[in-house]
Write a protein that holds these residues in place. Structure first.
Motif, short mmCIF file in Angstrom:
data_model
loop_
_atom_site.label_atom_id
_atom_site.label_comp_id
_atom_site.label_asym_id
_atom_site.label_seq_id
_atom_site.Cartn_x
_atom_site.Cartn_y
_atom_site.Cartn_z
N ILE A 147 0.84 -1.20 0.00
CA ILE A 147 0.00 0.00 0.00
C ILE A 147 0.88 1.25 0.00
O ILE A 147 0.52 2.26 -0.62
CB ILE A 147 -0.98 -0.01 1.19
CG1 ILE A 147 -2.00 1.11 1.05
CG2 ILE A 147 -0.23 0.06 2.52
CD1 ILE A 147 -2.86 1.03 -0.21
N GLU A 148 2.03 1.19 0.64
CA GLU A 148 2.94 2.34 0.63
C GLU A 148 3.45 2.61 -0.78
O GLU A 148 3.56 3.77 -1.20
CB GLU A 148 4.11 2.10 1.58
CG GLU A 148 3.74 2.09 3.06
CD GLU A 148 3.10 0.77 3.50
OE1 GLU A 148 2.50 0.75 4.60
OE2 GLU A 148 3.19 -0.23 2.75
N GLU A 149 3.75 1.55 -1.51
CA GLU A 149 4.21 1.72 -2.90
C GLU A 149 3.09 2.26 -3.78
O GLU A 149 3.34 3.08 -4.68
CB GLU A 149 4.72 0.39 -3.45
CG GLU A 149 6.03 -0.07 -2.83
CD GLU A 149 6.38 -1.49 -3.19
OE1 GLU A 149 7.59 -1.81 -3.19
OE2 GLU A 149 5.48 -2.31 -3.48
N GLN A 150 1.87 1.84 -3.52
CA GLN A 150 0.75 2.33 -4.32
C GLN A 150 0.43 3.79 -4.01
O GLN A 150 0.09 4.57 -4.91
CB GLN A 150 -0.48 1.46 -4.08
CG GLN A 150 -0.33 0.04 -4.62
CD GLN A 150 -1.56 -0.80 -4.38
OE1 GLN A 150 -2.59 -0.63 -5.02
NE2 GLN A 150 -1.46 -1.73 -3.43
N HIS A 197 -14.35 -1.43 0.32
CA HIS A 197 -13.67 -2.20 -0.72
C HIS A 197 -13.45 -3.65 -0.29
O HIS A 197 -12.96 -3.93 0.80
CB HIS A 197 -12.31 -1.56 -1.00
CG HIS A 197 -11.45 -2.36 -1.94
ND1 HIS A 197 -10.22 -2.85 -1.60
CD2 HIS A 197 -11.66 -2.75 -3.22
CE1 HIS A 197 -9.70 -3.50 -2.61
NE2 HIS A 197 -10.55 -3.47 -3.61
N LEU A 198 -13.79 -4.57 -1.23
CA LEU A 198 -13.55 -5.99 -1.06
C LEU A 198 -12.63 -6.44 -2.18
O LEU A 198 -12.99 -6.37 -3.36
CB LEU A 198 -14.87 -6.77 -1.11
CG LEU A 198 -16.01 -6.20 -0.24
CD1 LEU A 198 -17.26 -7.05 -0.38
CD2 LEU A 198 -15.59 -6.10 1.21
N HIS A 199 -11.43 -6.88 -1.85
CA HIS A 199 -10.40 -7.16 -2.84
C HIS A 199 -10.71 -8.43 -3.65
O HIS A 199 -11.44 -9.33 -3.21
CB HIS A 199 -9.02 -7.28 -2.18
CG HIS A 199 -8.84 -8.50 -1.34
ND1 HIS A 199 -8.51 -9.73 -1.88
CD2 HIS A 199 -8.91 -8.70 0.01
CE1 HIS A 199 -8.40 -10.62 -0.91
NE2 HIS A 199 -8.64 -10.03 0.25
N GLY A 200 -10.11 -8.51 -4.83
CA GLY A 200 -10.25 -9.67 -5.68
C GLY A 200 -9.28 -10.78 -5.31
O GLY A 200 -8.52 -10.69 -4.35
N ARG A 203 -6.07 -7.14 1.38
CA ARG A 203 -6.92 -5.95 1.30
C ARG A 203 -6.29 -4.81 0.51
O ARG A 203 -6.98 -3.84 0.18
CB ARG A 203 -7.30 -5.49 2.70
CG ARG A 203 -6.16 -4.98 3.57
CD ARG A 203 -6.65 -4.79 5.01
NE ARG A 203 -5.68 -4.20 5.92
CZ ARG A 203 -4.73 -4.89 6.56
NH1 ARG A 203 -4.61 -6.20 6.33
NH2 ARG A 203 -3.91 -4.29 7.40
N PHE A 204 -5.01 -4.91 0.20
CA PHE A 204 -4.36 -3.85 -0.56
C PHE A 204 -4.19 -4.20 -2.04
O PHE A 204 -3.60 -3.43 -2.80
CB PHE A 204 -2.99 -3.54 0.06
CG PHE A 204 -3.08 -3.14 1.50
CD1 PHE A 204 -3.91 -2.10 1.90
CD2 PHE A 204 -2.35 -3.81 2.47
CE1 PHE A 204 -4.01 -1.74 3.24
CE2 PHE A 204 -2.44 -3.46 3.81
CZ PHE A 204 -3.27 -2.41 4.19
N ALA A 205 -4.69 -5.36 -2.45
CA ALA A 205 -4.57 -5.76 -3.85
C ALA A 205 -5.37 -4.80 -4.72
O ALA A 205 -6.55 -4.55 -4.49
CB ALA A 205 -5.08 -7.19 -4.04
N THR A 235 -10.88 -0.81 3.44
CA THR A 235 -10.66 -2.08 2.76
C THR A 235 -10.45 -3.17 3.81
O THR A 235 -9.73 -2.97 4.80
CB THR A 235 -9.47 -1.99 1.77
OG1 THR A 235 -9.32 -3.22 1.08
CG2 THR A 235 -8.18 -1.59 2.44
N VAL A 236 -11.10 -4.30 3.62
CA VAL A 236 -11.21 -5.32 4.67
C VAL A 236 -10.38 -6.55 4.34
O VAL A 236 -10.34 -7.01 3.20
CB VAL A 236 -12.69 -5.70 4.90
CG1 VAL A 236 -13.31 -6.28 3.63
CG2 VAL A 236 -12.84 -6.69 6.05
#
Length: 323
Positions: A45-48, A88-91, A99-101, A119-120
């Motif tokens: 998440i830091e990179e994003q 948000h619900l990740h794929g 949760r950070f995808a 995001t969960v």
């Protein structure tokens, strides 16, 4: 010799990308290969976030059965007037990812709309089969809504967003919220959602051994989620939203999907069922697109068109007059 089932071709620009994805996307995934796909690296998440003015905080909340799960909150570093909240619900087919995808859209909405995004970290199958994933997601939705004041978003401006397996969980969570008189949703944004465990559609048979997420991978994931119940009558609409016979009472819903992927027909049928129930749905089927093309090939013409359509729907939703 068995003749291969005819299928729509991949868009030439996307087809050229597919060889570069070999080994990095789950095609023909069997249960024993799941650890490999889970171990593939993804941006943190830091990179994003990089140097953008977005802060990320982490919280532990009670999930299904009172078991602790994690959620993270993204907000502008100078977050102002409470407005839109995005859950948000990740794929990852309900079997992989975190949760950070693919959190980039959340970061963009934080900056563009001053949104607050949650995001969960729902628990994954097969270690945690149905109903754990969808119930964790519902627990996270309830936590977000209950903490609207503390998180500084307007509780009547809450949108749920999920893609792929997360899109399936978002659809199931929306049905749980409807049936349990749970948190009201302003909108439901589903990108190529995974919603039908039966795998009986034409598109679910057309794409096997090719693309990004194929029939074999889909069967593996649904078996992980449902076990021996997969494909039987003993599957609830909260686990597989295509099983729902009544889709009335859902919020305005955006659905998109590739025309060259397994989920095409089930997603088209879901939108059709929303309309049949008197609901509000917008559907986009992207010709020649494989699963997840908007994330895997963001510079492609199709991905840009897809994101433009998604953002147009979101802006129109946010600008609707309050009933």
């Amino acid at each position: 010799m068995t003749q291969e089932m005819p299928r729509p071709p991949f868009d030439p620009e996307l087809a050229a990308i597919l060889p570069t994805l070999d080994g990095g996307v789950p095609v023909g995934m069997t249960a024993d290969q799941l650890p490999h796909y889970r171990s593939l690296p993804f941006p943190t998440i830091e990179e994003q976030i990089a140097d953008r003015p977005v802060r990320c905080t982490h919280h532990t909340i009670p999930g299904y059965g009172g078991v602790a799960i994690e959620v993270s909150v993204l907000a502008h570093a100078d977050h102002g007037t409470p407005d839109v909240g995005i859950y948000h619900l990740h794929g990852g087919g309900m079997v992989m990812g975190d949760r950070f995808a693919a959190a980039d859209p959340l970061i963009d909405w934080v900056l563009k709309h001053d949104a607050v995004a949650v995001t969960v970290e729902y628990r994954l199958a097969p270690e945690h089969p149905d109903p754990v994933p969808v119930e964790d997601c519902y627990a996270g939705l309830r936590w977000m809504a209950a903490n609207a004041d503390a998180l500084r978003f307007a509780p009547d401006r809450l949108i749920m967003f999920g893609g792929s397996g997360g899109g399936g969980l978002a659809a199931g969570t929306a049905l749980l919220a409807r049936d349990r008189n749970g948190p009201p949703l302003l909108g439901l944004l589903l990108q190529c959602p995974m919603i039908d465990d039966r795998n009986e559609t034409v598109s679910s048979r057309q794409y096997d051994g090719t693309g990004v997420w194929d029939r074999t991978s889909n069967l593996t994931a649904w078996t992980a989620v449902l076990g021996d119940r997969r494909g039987t009558a003993d599957v609830s609409p909260y686990a597989a939203a295509a099983r729902a016979t009544d889709l009335s009472g859902l919020p305005p819903t955006f659905i998109d999907v590739g025309a060259a992927e397994v989920f095409r027909d089930e997603d088209v049928a879901f939108a059709t069922s929303i309309w049949a129930s008197g609901g509000d749905a917008e559907l986009h089927v992207w010709g020649g697109a494989f699963h997840g093309f908007h994330d895997l090939a963001p510079q492609s013409a199709l991905a840009k068109a897809c994101v433009t359509a998604r953002e147009s729907w979101l802006e129109r939703l946010l600008n609707r007059p309050t009933p």
